[in-house]
Design an enzyme around this catalytic site. Structure first.
Site, short mmCIF file in Angstrom:
data_model
loop_
_atom_site.label_atom_id
_atom_site.label_comp_id
_atom_site.label_asym_id
_atom_site.label_seq_id
_atom_site.Cartn_x
_atom_site.Cartn_y
_atom_site.Cartn_z
N HIS A 1 9.61 2.62 0.12
CA HIS A 1 10.20 1.29 0.06
C HIS A 1 11.23 1.18 -1.07
O HIS A 1 11.17 1.93 -2.05
CB HIS A 1 9.11 0.23 -0.13
CG HIS A 1 8.37 0.37 -1.43
ND1 HIS A 1 8.89 -0.03 -2.65
CD2 HIS A 1 7.15 0.90 -1.70
CE1 HIS A 1 8.02 0.22 -3.60
NE2 HIS A 1 6.96 0.80 -3.06
N GLU B 1 -0.35 2.04 -0.12
CA GLU B 1 -0.35 2.67 -1.44
C GLU B 1 -1.78 2.87 -1.93
O GLU B 1 -2.74 2.32 -1.37
CB GLU B 1 0.47 1.79 -2.40
CG GLU B 1 0.63 2.31 -3.82
CD GLU B 1 1.28 3.70 -3.90
OE1 GLU B 1 0.61 4.68 -3.48
OE2 GLU B 1 2.42 3.80 -4.37
#
Length: 317
Positions: free
Chosen positions: A102, A209
């Site tokens: 990202h 994550e």
């Protein structure tokens, strides 16, 4: 410095110790022993510069290097098609992955100020009174621009591709972590290249994550994610809970545990989608670190908004 080259903190975070590697193999063995079969992965050599040991990740600019490709796109796609045409897809598959990180989020801004203080203090809070980085932080203006830079880079590579059908290098299947920073990066990267309502990017917990402790790694609830993204074409995996049941304030997932989780995502992908030869996964630095471990790739740091392609061979055992 280019906006997608990893910083020193990214490089440190990409390293996996020998102990973690061994612990991952031990966990994976137990995990695989409970199943009738599983896929084992390796990297096809000579396709991308990032897999070469002498490629310096601290100087490597993915966009300027045309994603790091060594042959031509024609040769890569022809090789991918030929390899898959000559094997039983129930036993062997080849896929080309584009593993994207990202763009810069507000948590990255705070982390960069003082990485040590971030780990010990700020990562457990939501704000410093100036910026808010948790839970589920948004992209910064730079993060949005990094994704748009990737959009421009993709368009350049597609135009430069000499195949009669220029769309051949574009992924046919898209995955993303459930965090807004990942989904918004995917949207800004692929805007007007693919029709999101047609390709239906898949929001899946496996790609998120490292779980626990850090407040920025707590996701939004399902209804919020659905309201924001389902109308854009995104699909949320079955069994996706309303609240984030995985995040805990007092336990952080280990590298081996995260790697097993990433492996689970790849197992499902190869089992269910043998015909999707080119796949995009938008996730996080920690996720990509363990994805590379699972796939048998050398450690390679990826900066915010960066991406690493991997040509993978999977063999069913």
């Amino acid at each position: 410095m280019s906006k997608n080259i990893p910083n020193q903190s990214d490089v440190i975070d990409s390293i996996i110790s020998d102990t973690n590697r061994q612990q991952y193999q031990d966990l994976l063995t137990k995990y695989n022993d409970e199943k009738e079969s599983h896929w084992e992965f390796s990297v096809v050599p000579g396709i991308f510069k990032q897999s070469l040991e002498d490629t310096d990740e601290t100087k490597f600019d993915t966009i300027k290097e045309h994603f790091g490709i060594i042959p031509t796109w024609d040769e890569v796609i022809n090789q991918l098609n030929t390899l898959n045409a000559n094997v039983d897809s129930n036993k062997i598959q080849y896929k080309l992955f584009f593993l994207a990180r990202h763009g810069q989020g507000f948590h990255n801004v705070k982390h960069t100020e003082n990485p040590e203080l971030w780990d010990s203090y700020w990562s457990h809070l939501n704000t410093d009174g100036k910026i808010v980085w948790a839970p589920d932080p948004e992209l910064t203006d730079l993060g949005i621009q990094q994704a748009k830079d990737n959009n421009a880079a993709w368009k350049t590579e597609i135009v430069n591709n000499k195949q009669a059908n220029k769309d051949l290098i574009v992924p046919t299947r898209f995955y993303t972590s459930p965090f807004r920073r990942s989904v918004d990066t995917l949207i800004n990267t692929w805007d007007d290249i693919v029709d999101l309502k047609q390709v239906k990017p898949y929001i899946q917990e496996d790609w998120r994550e490292t779980i626990g402790e850090h407040t920025c790694d707590m996701r939004s609830n399902r209804s919020t994610i659905a309201e924001k993204y389902e109308s854009k074409g995104f699909e949320i995996e079955p069994g996706f809970e309303e609240e984030d049941i995985y995040w805990k304030p007092d336990y952080r997932e280990t590298v081996p545990e995260q790697a097993v989780r990433q492996n689970n995502g790849f197992q499902e992908l190869f089992n269910n989608y043998p015909n999707d030869q080119i796949v995009s996964i938008t996730s996080h630095s920690g996720s990509i670190r363990t994805q590379l471990l699972v796939l048998g790739h050398r450690p390679f740091a990826v900066g915010t908004g960066g991406m690493i392609p991997v040509f993978v061979k999977a063999v069913k055992v």
